[in-house]
Design an enzyme around this catalytic site. Structure first.
Site, PDB file in Angstrom:
ATOM      1  N   SER A 115       0.828  -1.216   0.000  1.00 46.47           N
ATOM      2  CA  SER A 115       0.000   0.000   0.000  1.00 46.47           C
ATOM      3  C   SER A 115       0.856   1.256   0.000  1.00 46.47           C
ATOM      4  CB  SER A 115      -0.901   0.040   1.234  1.00 46.47           C
ATOM      5  OG  SER A 115      -1.609  -1.142   1.353  1.00 46.47           O
ATOM      6  N   ASP A 158       7.766   2.658   6.248  1.00 47.45           N
ATOM      7  CA  ASP A 158       7.519   1.960   4.982  1.00 47.45           C
ATOM      8  C   ASP A 158       7.677   2.904   3.789  1.00 47.45           C
ATOM      9  OD1 ASP A 158       5.305   3.251   6.022  1.00 47.45           O
ATOM     10  OD2 ASP A 158       3.961   1.537   5.896  1.00 47.45           O
TER      11      ASP A 158
END
Ligand code: PMV
Length: 326
Positions: A115, A158
């Site tokens: 994502s 991330d």
């Protein structure tokens, strides 16, 4: 119509998860499996998304409705990335529509950052299409904003891995993003077979901290300290030392209550087969575990992980960050 294809790597948390949300450092590496996004401008003021890997086909929304209403799960990061881009830069750009297609080399079930990598790709693609050249820190900032909008609480580790690539010593919110100059790490990655829900686990830990602030703060402190030692162990390639630190980190995560029986079984199988150390990676509750193998030890560790019910994910660490493909 102008079109661009960009790709960004997924990530693997090495040490420091959860504590990184509370000011302590973590170490994250970019992996050699990537998300690819192709984007083109559309004369109509529409956002169109095809993301077959997450069952999104021809999802459409008028640009002035971006970020509003019910957004299907698989479209959230891409739509919010677009929304943030236009919100920040629409004073420079005529708001033309955009068509986006995403493609992943790995399943979104593994928790390897598909994502956030797709948000990073969309921002990079739009910056190319609109001629607003964003540097890596600017792409990181928008991607982090996007993750916060979707997830509520997040450290941005991330997004840092997807944007900058390599192996990073990271302090949130992008306060420190320090590349560690190393090669690929000798790691085996095992998927537990269970999809973890990051938000639920983060809330669970926050609740524990509310009830028992001192104990949880001291766990975070200990995690922070071992991450600093791990940074030195990684830089000096002291794998036995790094293995011990992975094991200590796992113990502290168990104290936070985020491991699971399944993860524990796979981790202890990896250790018994000769791994220097092993731990869960990410929020916990499921997703992946990592095991650091000794020279010649890779096969035995992989076999042990498989016999304990884990699925080996064949990836290399230290991959390149976001880039234009064509
Ligand atoms: O579940 P993952 O792989 O997205 O990792 C979450 C790591 C946390 O530290 C728990 C959250 C964060 O944003 O840093």
């Amino acid at each position: 119509m102008k079109q661009v294809t960009v790709s960004a790597p997924g990530k693997l948390m090495l040490l420091g998860e959860h504590a990184v949300l509370y000011g302590r450092p973590c170490i994250v590496t970019a992996i050699n499996q990537r998300i690819t996004v192709t984007a083109s401008l559309d004369a109509k003021p529409l956002f169109t998304l095809s993301a077959p890997d997450v069952q999104i086909e021809n999802y459409q929304k008028p640009l002035n409705q971006l970020g509003k209403g019910d957004i299907p799960k698989g479209a959230r990061f891409v739509e919010m990335a677009l929304y943030n881009f236009y919100n920040n830069y629409n004073r420079y750009t005529k708001k033309s529509g955009v068509r986006v297609t995403t493609q992943s080399e790995f399943s979104s079930w593994f928790g390897l950052g598909s994502s956030s990598a797709s948000a990073v790709c969309v921002i990079k693609a739009l910056s190319e299409l609109s001629g607003i050249k964003l540097d890596k820190p600017a792409i990181f900032n928008l991607a982090y904003k996007t993750i916060l909008a979707v997830q509520g609480k997040a450290s941005g580790f991330d997004a840092a891995a997807s944007v900058f690539g390599g192996t990073l010593y990271y302090i949130s919110p992008g306060k420190t993003i320090e590349p560690l100059n190393i090669d690929c790490l000798p790691l085996v990655i095992g998927y537990s077979g269970v999809k973890a829900d990051t938000v639920t686990l983060v809330n669970q830990v926050a609740e524990k901290a509310r009830k028992n602030p001192q104990a949880v703060e001291s766990i975070y402190d200990n995690i922070g300290k071992l991450v600093q030692q791990a940074k030195l162990a990684i830089l000096s390639k002291d794998w036995p030392k790094l293995g011990k630190l992975l094991n200590n980190n796992q113990l502290l995560l168990e104290k936070l209550g985020v491991s699971s029986n399944r993860l524990d079984d796979i981790i202890s199988a990896a250790r018994s087969s000769g791994a220097y150390g092993a731990k869960l990676s990410g929020a916990g509750g499921g997703d992946c575990m990592i095991a650091l193998y000794s020279p010649e030890g890779k096969l035995a560790v992989s076999k042990a992980i498989k016999s304990a019910g884990g699925q080996i994910i064949d990836i290399k660490t230290n991959a390149e960050g976001v880039r234009i493909e064509k």
